[in-house]
Design a protein around this motif. Structure first.
Motif: not given
Length: 365
Positions: A220-226, A179-182, A188-189
């Motif tokens: 572009x992502x809020x959390x970047x996976x690398x 719920x805290x993501x954008x 979200x969810x």
């Protein structure tokens, strides 16, 4: 300009990460925020060089050899090292050393020796390991090119003479934000499935912070996976010594006469000639004896370096000619190299070559 501008540029060409473990390259005396208007270039930083900097109004000395290799416990003027540091501090003169990191790059000290001797097809003799890493990241298809370009601009994707190198594979990624993501895509969810590109690219380990910052800003992502992977690959552009070829082979006697003239050497200490013509030449400015095996393995006919000890001359076993031209003689062109590097970048910055001959070795002829 600020001293930091000068040092940052030098370190962009010869990163401190490329220096040997025993070395002490970098800013030895001075503050990065100090204003500098004129630099004095020297091979060594001696008292006479500091006096020259004072007399000519130079605020920084850029030397090849560091004046300080180990920690100083006392400053009472008993040694020339202490006196140099004390005098530089008293007169607000910065001292910067660019030593084995300049030796270890493709366009550094050894490249200038190769150029002086007219060698062709020059390459690093002993490339270094564990200086490269690989980045793997996952990007929506529409934004993949933007992220790739950002990574390349930050220094990723260089292999030898090739740039903008990457591997790309398509697939699908899934994620569900709380719920805290954008999220950039999805809600979200709810678990989202996105068509993505897996991007892989090699980069120099010393640029890691810059590479990651570029990735995060472009992605572009809020959390970047690398993922980051350490590599054992050789870095063909970084390492010790160089090897190249003469356009036309020479006999050993005439080639040594040529080397003596080009290197301004008073004398050359050498091993017995092998009887073969000289075609492939290995070089290492300064003390390069540790590279003899690599020079032999690379098929060099002669190895030009300095500081060989008596018993080390036996190690050739007739396979190669060692030519010891002297430490100062092998590195003397470094001063002109540094002069050109700084002058070409900072055209309005005054640069002086020292008039002091710092070679401590004299020859009785």
């Amino acid at each position: 300009m600020k001293l930091a501008q000068l040092t940052a540029y030098l370190e962009s060409l010869a990163p401190l990460a490329y220096q040997e473990e025993y070395d002490n390259s970098g800013l030895i005396v001075g503050h990065p925020d100090a204003e500098v208007h004129q630099a004095l270039i020297s091979l060594d930083c001696t008292e006479a060089v500091v006096d020259e900097a004072i007399a000519t109004g130079c605020q920084v000395i850029v030397s090849h050899h560091p004046i300080v290799f180990k920690g100083l416990k006392k400053f009472n003027g008993k040694t020339y090292v202490e006196r140099v540091v004390e005098k530089a501090i008293r007169h607000n003169i910065a001292i910067y050393a660019i030593h084995t990191n300049l030796d270890n790059i493709m366009t550094g000290v050894n490249a200038r020796i190769c150029e002086t001797l007219g060698l062709q097809n020059s390459r690093i003799l002993a490339p270094k390991h564990q200086l490269l890493k690989k980045l793997v990241t996952y990007v929506p298809v529409a934004q993949a090119e933007e992220v790739r370009s950002a990574l390349f601009a930050a220094g990723a994707g260089n292999i030898g003479n090739y740039s903008e190198v990457s591997f790309n594979a398509e697939g699908f990624g899934t994620f569900k934000g709380n719920e805290h993501t954008n999220p950039f895509v999805g809600e979200p969810g709810k678990r989202h499935r996105e068509h993505e590109i897996r991007i892989e690219s090699i980069y120099p380990a010393n640029l890691e912070s810059k590479i990651i910052m570029a990735l995060v800003l472009a992605h572009p992502y809020e959390e970047v996976a690398y993922d980051l992977y350490a590599l054992t690959n050789q870095h063909q552009q970084v390492g010790s010594g160089m090897i190249g070829e003469l356009e036309n082979p020479k006999n050993a006697d005439s080639f040594l006469a040529f080397v003596k003239e080009k290197m301004n050497a008073s004398v050359i200490r050498h091993t017995a000639f092998t009887g073969k013509p000289i075609k492939k030449v290995a070089v290492c400015g300064g003390s390069g004896g540790f590279l003899l095996k690599q020079a032999i393995a690379a098929g060099a006919d002669i190895f030009i370096t300095a500081d060989y000890k008596y018993h080390e001359f036996f190690d050739t076993e007739g396979k190669i000619v060692i030519a010891d031209v002297g430490h100062f003689e092998s590195e003397q062109f470094t001063q002109q190299l540094l002069y050109e590097i700084i002058q070409n970048k900072f055209v309005n910055f005054a640069v002086r070559l020292t008039k002091v001959n710092t070679n401590p070795v004299k020859y009785y002829i």
